[in-house]
Design an enzyme around this catalytic site. Structure first.
Site, short mmCIF file in Angstrom:
data_model
loop_
_atom_site.label_atom_id
_atom_site.label_comp_id
_atom_site.label_asym_id
_atom_site.label_seq_id
_atom_site.Cartn_x
_atom_site.Cartn_y
_atom_site.Cartn_z
N LEU A 30 0.82 -1.22 0.00
CA LEU A 30 0.00 0.00 0.00
C LEU A 30 0.86 1.28 0.00
CD1 LEU A 30 -2.91 1.14 0.17
CD2 LEU A 30 -2.60 1.22 2.65
N ASP A 31 0.59 2.17 -0.96
CA ASP A 31 1.24 3.48 -1.03
C ASP A 31 2.76 3.41 -1.07
OD1 ASP A 31 -1.24 4.70 -1.01
OD2 ASP A 31 -1.31 4.85 1.17
#
Lengths: 289, 289, 289, 289
Positions: free
Chosen positions: A232-233
């Site tokens: 994530l990210d």
């Protein structure tokens, strides 16, 4: 994909650094009467990797378009152990937009598309909510509502992939789409999903970054567009920008100021993608000017 | 502390928000013939806290300087349950500078001091290395070398505190001082130690942030000046700024570009501190304009 | 000029745009066993001019250093009608600094020089005032005071030129030197005098730009470094930057904030000059990254 | 004008600086049970003018809304010789948008309006071209095409004024409207016409600033929003911002990058206007935070 405009060919190359690459590539093009329109190269001196973007006019190029890839591979690519991609400037890319309920990035994207700022097709918009259907309707773009919950996620992603394939989608833009995509989905569009995250990553990944920024008392907030990866990210960053805030700004001021950043940073990333000016290597990007 | 210049009084106030504060404070000053030179206030609507900085000319003020604090406390402070500090503009602050081996922030500080950009005294420089003694000598400022290792740390900090006390030091600037201060030391100068960290916090706290920034492939780097607290790089942020980088920048380019940021961000923080324009509340700062 | 460090050769080229330039130049270098360290090129499509900066390692280069210029001219330069300059990275440039009474740019320059940020020699400082002699003394650099008035200007410039020639000066930096140089003087150092002007040119040329900026009510102020030409503040721009201001800033705030800009912008211009990354064409600059 | 939301009153004041203003104003509000939500003041020390924006909750305010102006004038305004304006936050302003053929600012404005970023009514769009009628139609806003040439200008302006008056327009936004308004027209909406000019004024006023910027070789381009006055591009500046460019940017790149600046700068100016945070004095603006 549809075709238009006087065409040029674009090569995005990376390979182990060694002498003679630029000479070989430019000679290959020159020998076949190609006129170079753009050349930019970069050497990562630490990893000893060579990166290049070169673009040339096809008007008098003596190799037929459909043979360029194999000719280049045979004459140059193999010799330098190149990893390369060949694009043609007259091929219009097909972009899918994923949204949830926030309209600002969607409006910005559709306005640029409608005004011909961008040479791109937008065959469909996919959302987990019905909220922005009216916006899509204004611009007459098909809007597919596929609500996602913990149970139906993989089923809905299957549907999304079908829609994307049926529409020959080249790349996906997550315009504040508030769902985490599965690893399977991401790998179906590896390095072809652009997200906008509303913080200057790696600060404040995940949910509610403006609240975290406020809590931490930072004096600048940022936005980051990046390719989506399994983590994530944490994917390769394409573009970032920031704006100053002060103690006088409430969380809702941060959200308001951040909206403008998100639009700007996402649209710059899309622009670079459309220009084929992004090269990904080792979870980092080379962004040609 | 030494004295000079036509004097003004400065109040930094915070208290529970309630009606009538501004009227009461301004009337207090007006009634005693004080001419307001500066007034800025801020209300944190979420936490319901009122913040204010007010400055007034003492020329015709009818309360003698030494009685202002008690008068204000009695008439206004108690009524509104205020937490306030009173400063006088003609009191020159005394600043200690801590350095290690990097000269750029030290040069920047000493140049500003020597050029009278800042109205401050610098009675001493403390370092864990001898490297920058020559620089201190150029500006004729006493330089104390106190090498620190895991064994002698508390002993050396004791020496540092003695030097600071002997020199009546008001606040400390860590100008790229590469040692973590003990909690004891920090609490001796609570909210009076300004550090410069070479990243846009909370991204990349701790050691080697430029290396981490390069590794992560960010497109902007930053600098953060903050007050030092027990938790590393987590104190109240005073000022931040950033600069753009690209794939073409090596780690040494990041270090080079970062140096200029560090100088700028640290000097702005010191300037605000000298102006008594910083208020700390709940690990965040109110920076008056 | 003195010599040091493992050497590379740098070519700055401009010529009419045509096919085959890059291939020819890179092949010239490759054929003689030069390893390319840097290549950047730009084509002005409107004026049809080609610009290039290329740098290569001399370690195994088979043409002796003193013959490179003539060989390149004969084999490549003539063929493409090139205007080119050849530099060697191990030749340390010699810079003269001109100042008047403001110390901030001088301190910034001397600090960078003393800290070895810059690979440059500073054999002398010239001023029309005695004010900054102490600063020069701190850094042990000869300081020549040559007061200028309407009568003695040409005489003093003659003296300045003598000093510059005697010291083998390569280029001049006007670090807030408050005198207009004569056309004769300027042409003696054509494209080799770098000035810092305290506005975002072309806004507010000439005297007192901060006062004019305040009067006009702008919301940003800027600084511009440029090469000096016969026309005041109209030479090729090397670098610009800005900072935000507000109605709350007085003229003295503008001067204070502007000082930091001036230091930053001037030092970036000097850095680019030292890297031989500036090409001038038609009163504009190509600044290689 | 329509009404909504819990109401607050806003005072924008300027007057000769003197002691006791803040105390008097805040006491006036406090005495009548008004709770201050916002207070910012500024003193122009050179011109000795006092500026203030103060906002308070009307919930328990004991003076009826329709009497506040006269009460304040009688008790406070006259005493301090104030020039003041009273606004109510629940009064929605009515904005007219003037456009020509460029869509980007119009799209940006309509998207923000449609998304409820802005609390404003847009009763009509006026243009000298038919080009953007489709855009207006998407958002269902009446679009009036009034082509302007040298002969019919005053006749068309008369028509424009009729439309504006019939629609109770409070202020006008020129969203890249490519016509110079007559002095008569401007004085009908004095200090109520916001323009966006595509340069960092005062550099490059008038036509084709991107071409001039390219020609001059600047390294930054800017945008300026300002109130329209009789003199072209010389009115009070509300907001400015800039973006970096390089030699590699063609004029069309400048236009592309500039578009995003124009949208941003114009929308920030409109936001400030809607917040009643702009005060004009001596051709300069005070922009409250």
């Amino acid at each position: 994909m549809t075709k238009r405009k006087p065409a040029s060919a674009i090569l995005l190359i990376h390979c182990p650094d060694q002498t003679g690459i630029v000479a070989a590539v430019t000679e290959f093009i020159g020998t076949h009467d190609g006129n170079i329109l753009y050349l930019d190269q970069h050497v990562d001196l630490e990893k000893k990797v060579f990166f290049m973007r070169i673009e040339w006019d096809l008007a008098n190029f003596t190799i037929p378009r459909e043979l360029i890839h194999s000719e280049f591979q045979q004459k140059i690519g193999e010799r330098f152990n190149m990893n390369f991609k060949l694009h043609f400037s007259d091929v219009k890319l097909r972009m899918a937009v994923f949204v949830s309920e926030l309209p600002h990035c969607l409006y910005d994207i559709l306005s640029r598309w409608q005004s011909d700022e961008w040479d791109v097709d937008i065959p469909l918009i996919i959302s987990n909510h019905n909220t922005l259907k009216n916006t899509a309707d204004k611009f007459e773009i098909p809007y597919h509502t596929l609500p996602v919950n913990s149970k139906n996620k993989s089923e809905q992603e299957k549907q999304q992939l079908e829609l994307l394939n049926k529409n020959d989608i080249d790349f996906i833009v997550l315009a504040r789409y508030m769902q985490i995509l599965s690893d399977d989905f991401v790998s179906s569009f590896r390095n072809r999903i652009i997200n906008i995250h509303h913080s200057f990553l790696p600060a404040f990944p995940g949910a509610k970054p403006y609240h975290s920024a406020f809590e931490r008392g930072v004096k600048i907030i940022g936005s980051t567009s990046h390719f989506v990866t399994a983590e994530l990210d944490a994917g390769p960053i394409i573009e970032q920008d920031i704006t100053r805030i002060s103690h006088a700004d409430s969380i809702s001021d941060l959200i308001r100021k951040g909206r403008d950043l998100e639009k700007l940073v996402l649209s710059r990333a899309i622009w670079k993608y459309l220009q084929r000016k992004i090269l990904i290597y080792d979870n980092r990007t080379v962004i040609f000017t």
